[in-house]
Motif scaffolding. Sequence first.
Motif, PDB file in Angstrom:
ATOM      1  N   LEU A  90       0.830  -1.196   0.000  1.00  0.00           N
ATOM      2  CA  LEU A  90       0.000   0.000   0.000  1.00  0.00           C
ATOM      3  C   LEU A  90       0.870   1.253   0.000  1.00  0.00           C
ATOM      4  O   LEU A  90       1.828   1.348   0.772  1.00  0.00           O
ATOM      5  CB  LEU A  90      -0.902   0.017   1.238  1.00  0.00           C
ATOM      6  CG  LEU A  90      -1.959  -1.083   1.340  1.00  0.00           C
ATOM      7  CD1 LEU A  90      -2.742  -0.935   2.626  1.00  0.00           C
ATOM      8  CD2 LEU A  90      -2.890  -1.044   0.142  1.00  0.00           C
ATOM      9  N   PRO A  91       0.560   2.216  -0.837  1.00  0.00           N
ATOM     10  CA  PRO A  91       1.352   3.456  -0.869  1.00  0.00           C
ATOM     11  C   PRO A  91       1.085   4.302   0.378  1.00  0.00           C
ATOM     12  O   PRO A  91      -0.024   4.317   0.905  1.00  0.00           O
ATOM     13  CB  PRO A  91       0.857   4.159  -2.127  1.00  0.00           C
ATOM     14  CG  PRO A  91      -0.538   3.641  -2.325  1.00  0.00           C
ATOM     15  CD  PRO A  91      -0.523   2.226  -1.833  1.00  0.00           C
ATOM     16  N   SER A  92       2.089   4.986   0.848  1.00  0.00           N
ATOM     17  CA  SER A  92       1.940   5.865   2.009  1.00  0.00           C
ATOM     18  C   SER A  92       1.412   7.224   1.553  1.00  0.00           C
ATOM     19  O   SER A  92       1.453   7.568   0.369  1.00  0.00           O
ATOM     20  CB  SER A  92       3.277   6.048   2.709  1.00  0.00           C
ATOM     21  OG  SER A  92       4.181   6.759   1.871  1.00  0.00           O
ATOM     22  N   SER A  93       0.922   8.007   2.514  1.00  0.00           N
ATOM     23  CA  SER A  93       0.439   9.350   2.181  1.00  0.00           C
ATOM     24  C   SER A  93       1.554  10.202   1.588  1.00  0.00           C
ATOM     25  O   SER A  93       1.319  11.027   0.706  1.00  0.00           O
ATOM     26  CB  SER A  93      -0.138  10.024   3.429  1.00  0.00           C
ATOM     27  OG  SER A  93      -1.314   9.369   3.841  1.00  0.00           O
ATOM     28  N   ALA A  94       2.782   9.980   2.075  1.00  0.00           N
ATOM     29  CA  ALA A  94       3.921  10.742   1.548  1.00  0.00           C
ATOM     30  C   ALA A  94       4.147  10.445   0.072  1.00  0.00           C
ATOM     31  O   ALA A  94       4.579  11.317  -0.688  1.00  0.00           O
ATOM     32  CB  ALA A  94       5.177  10.419   2.352  1.00  0.00           C
ATOM     33  N   GLU A  95       3.847   9.213  -0.360  1.00  0.00           N
ATOM     34  CA  GLU A  95       3.989   8.844  -1.767  1.00  0.00           C
ATOM     35  C   GLU A  95       2.828   9.375  -2.598  1.00  0.00           C
ATOM     36  O   GLU A  95       2.985   9.711  -3.773  1.00  0.00           O
ATOM     37  CB  GLU A  95       4.062   7.330  -1.908  1.00  0.00           C
ATOM     38  CG  GLU A  95       5.287   6.688  -1.277  1.00  0.00           C
ATOM     39  CD  GLU A  95       5.221   5.170  -1.319  1.00  0.00           C
ATOM     40  OE1 GLU A  95       6.022   4.581  -2.059  1.00  0.00           O
ATOM     41  OE2 GLU A  95       4.368   4.583  -0.625  1.00  0.00           O
ATOM     42  N   GLN A  97       0.612  12.089  -1.829  1.00  0.00           N
ATOM     43  CA  GLN A  97       0.311  13.524  -1.805  1.00  0.00           C
ATOM     44  C   GLN A  97       0.929  14.324  -2.953  1.00  0.00           C
ATOM     45  O   GLN A  97       0.256  15.194  -3.518  1.00  0.00           O
ATOM     46  CB  GLN A  97       0.720  14.112  -0.456  1.00  0.00           C
ATOM     47  CG  GLN A  97      -0.219  13.717   0.674  1.00  0.00           C
ATOM     48  CD  GLN A  97       0.265  14.187   2.031  1.00  0.00           C
ATOM     49  OE1 GLN A  97       1.350  14.770   2.158  1.00  0.00           O
ATOM     50  NE2 GLN A  97      -0.522  13.924   3.060  1.00  0.00           N
ATOM     51  N   PHE A 121      -6.140   4.357  -4.475  1.00  0.00           N
ATOM     52  CA  PHE A 121      -5.590   5.122  -3.354  1.00  0.00           C
ATOM     53  C   PHE A 121      -5.123   6.505  -3.820  1.00  0.00           C
ATOM     54  O   PHE A 121      -5.232   7.483  -3.083  1.00  0.00           O
ATOM     55  CB  PHE A 121      -4.436   4.362  -2.706  1.00  0.00           C
ATOM     56  CG  PHE A 121      -4.890   3.242  -1.800  1.00  0.00           C
ATOM     57  CD1 PHE A 121      -4.907   3.407  -0.422  1.00  0.00           C
ATOM     58  CD2 PHE A 121      -5.304   2.024  -2.318  1.00  0.00           C
ATOM     59  CE1 PHE A 121      -5.325   2.389   0.421  1.00  0.00           C
ATOM     60  CE2 PHE A 121      -5.727   0.994  -1.493  1.00  0.00           C
ATOM     61  CZ  PHE A 121      -5.742   1.178  -0.117  1.00  0.00           C
ATOM     62  N   GLU A 125      -6.786   9.978  -2.336  1.00  0.00           N
ATOM     63  CA  GLU A 125      -5.976  11.009  -1.696  1.00  0.00           C
ATOM     64  C   GLU A 125      -6.336  12.408  -2.184  1.00  0.00           C
ATOM     65  O   GLU A 125      -6.161  13.396  -1.468  1.00  0.00           O
ATOM     66  CB  GLU A 125      -4.484  10.740  -1.955  1.00  0.00           C
ATOM     67  CG  GLU A 125      -3.526  11.640  -1.202  1.00  0.00           C
ATOM     68  CD  GLU A 125      -3.490  11.379   0.289  1.00  0.00           C
ATOM     69  OE1 GLU A 125      -3.052  12.287   1.025  1.00  0.00           O
ATOM     70  OE2 GLU A 125      -3.883  10.279   0.726  1.00  0.00           O
ATOM     71  N   HIS A 140      -7.449  -5.068  -0.755  1.00  0.00           N
ATOM     72  CA  HIS A 140      -7.121  -3.732  -0.260  1.00  0.00           C
ATOM     73  C   HIS A 140      -8.367  -2.935   0.109  1.00  0.00           C
ATOM     74  O   HIS A 140      -8.251  -1.772   0.526  1.00  0.00           O
ATOM     75  CB  HIS A 140      -6.337  -2.951  -1.320  1.00  0.00           C
ATOM     76  CG  HIS A 140      -5.079  -3.630  -1.752  1.00  0.00           C
ATOM     77  ND1 HIS A 140      -4.129  -4.060  -0.859  1.00  0.00           N
ATOM     78  CD2 HIS A 140      -4.611  -3.957  -2.990  1.00  0.00           C
ATOM     79  CE1 HIS A 140      -3.114  -4.612  -1.518  1.00  0.00           C
ATOM     80  NE2 HIS A 140      -3.398  -4.573  -2.802  1.00  0.00           N
ATOM     81  N   ARG A 147      -8.691   4.048   5.632  1.00  0.00           N
ATOM     82  CA  ARG A 147      -7.866   5.243   5.447  1.00  0.00           C
ATOM     83  C   ARG A 147      -8.703   6.413   4.949  1.00  0.00           C
ATOM     84  O   ARG A 147      -8.418   7.569   5.273  1.00  0.00           O
ATOM     85  CB  ARG A 147      -6.734   4.963   4.459  1.00  0.00           C
ATOM     86  CG  ARG A 147      -5.725   6.108   4.385  1.00  0.00           C
ATOM     87  CD  ARG A 147      -4.631   5.877   3.367  1.00  0.00           C
ATOM     88  NE  ARG A 147      -3.746   4.758   3.672  1.00  0.00           N
ATOM     89  CZ  ARG A 147      -2.640   4.481   2.979  1.00  0.00           C
ATOM     90  NH1 ARG A 147      -2.306   5.268   1.936  1.00  0.00           N
ATOM     91  NH2 ARG A 147      -1.891   3.447   3.292  1.00  0.00           N
TER      92      ARG A 147
END
Length: 333
Positions: A90-95, A97, A121, A125, A140, A147
């Motif tokens: 899963l991609p992080s928010s940092a990836e 945004q 995702f 976002e 997912h 999230r």
Amino acid sequence: MTTRTPNPIVEIGLLVYPGAQTSAVGGLVDLFEVANRIAGEQASSQLPVLRVSQWRFNPDSQRAERSTDSHAEADSRLVAVLVPPSLAGLPSSAELQPLAGWIREQHAAGATVGAVCLGAFFLAETGLLDGRTVTTHWTHAKALAERYPRLKVEADKPIVDDGDVITTAGLMAWAELGLRLVDRLMGPSIATHTARFLMVEHSDSAQACGSNFAPILSHGDAAVLRVQHWLQAGGAVDVSLAAMAERAGLEERTFLRRFRSATGLKPTEYCQHVRVGRARELLEFTNGTVDHIAWTVGYQDPGAFRSTFKKITGLSPSDYRRRFGVSAPAQPA
């Protein structure tokens, strides 16, 4: 000697992020190239040429930029942005945004946005999916819902076509997403021939009952586009002309004129198409009665819903479900 008018060029952007499935990116490039070739055989100046570009994030500019382009010499703007699936975690928010703002910009400018599997995702976002029904890969779905709690995640649906936003569930669903766009931009005949050449399945409901509603978003009228996005996000339920004009920031008569000029439809007709599109999805993938579905999509009078549904699709809601529903209705419709 008559000079032939060149075919219009429309651009589809593929967002290639770290971990994006390369086979999906390559498959979409090939699918659109096949569609271009089949359309070219029709010798029609009306059919567009699909320009396919790939976009990658540039950390220096903090924006997505074209990395490859099938028609680099052309002058066009994006009519669609597609986010491919990923086999990574899963991609992080940092990836997410850094690219979310760019996707939002393209959507606000009139581009349809679509995602396959984990690509949802990226769209979530942006906030564009808030309040909407979406789908993603079943492994997912829970993480996506947790999230982004403002989404309604239904992973049992292979595709959710919400007009300006399309999400698909399976890793291989990029083919259906691509064909949906070919259908919109080139027509159902080109989409059907493309699917047949590639030997992949294409939605029978779209072929038999006309394409799912594909709103015109590239007209350049920002006030009308703002209303369109609002209608798509809310399903055009319980809206009035006054509310639409207020959302656009226009006087009602001016809004009516500009809306019809931009979209080709009266606001009431546009809302009917949005509601019927949602109803088609519910008839295909749920067991709710026709009356309940009519109420869900904004019709107080089930008879009026049935009449509008048949006018748009050519089938009654009950016949549509019998032909395309994944399961039998819980009770007679």
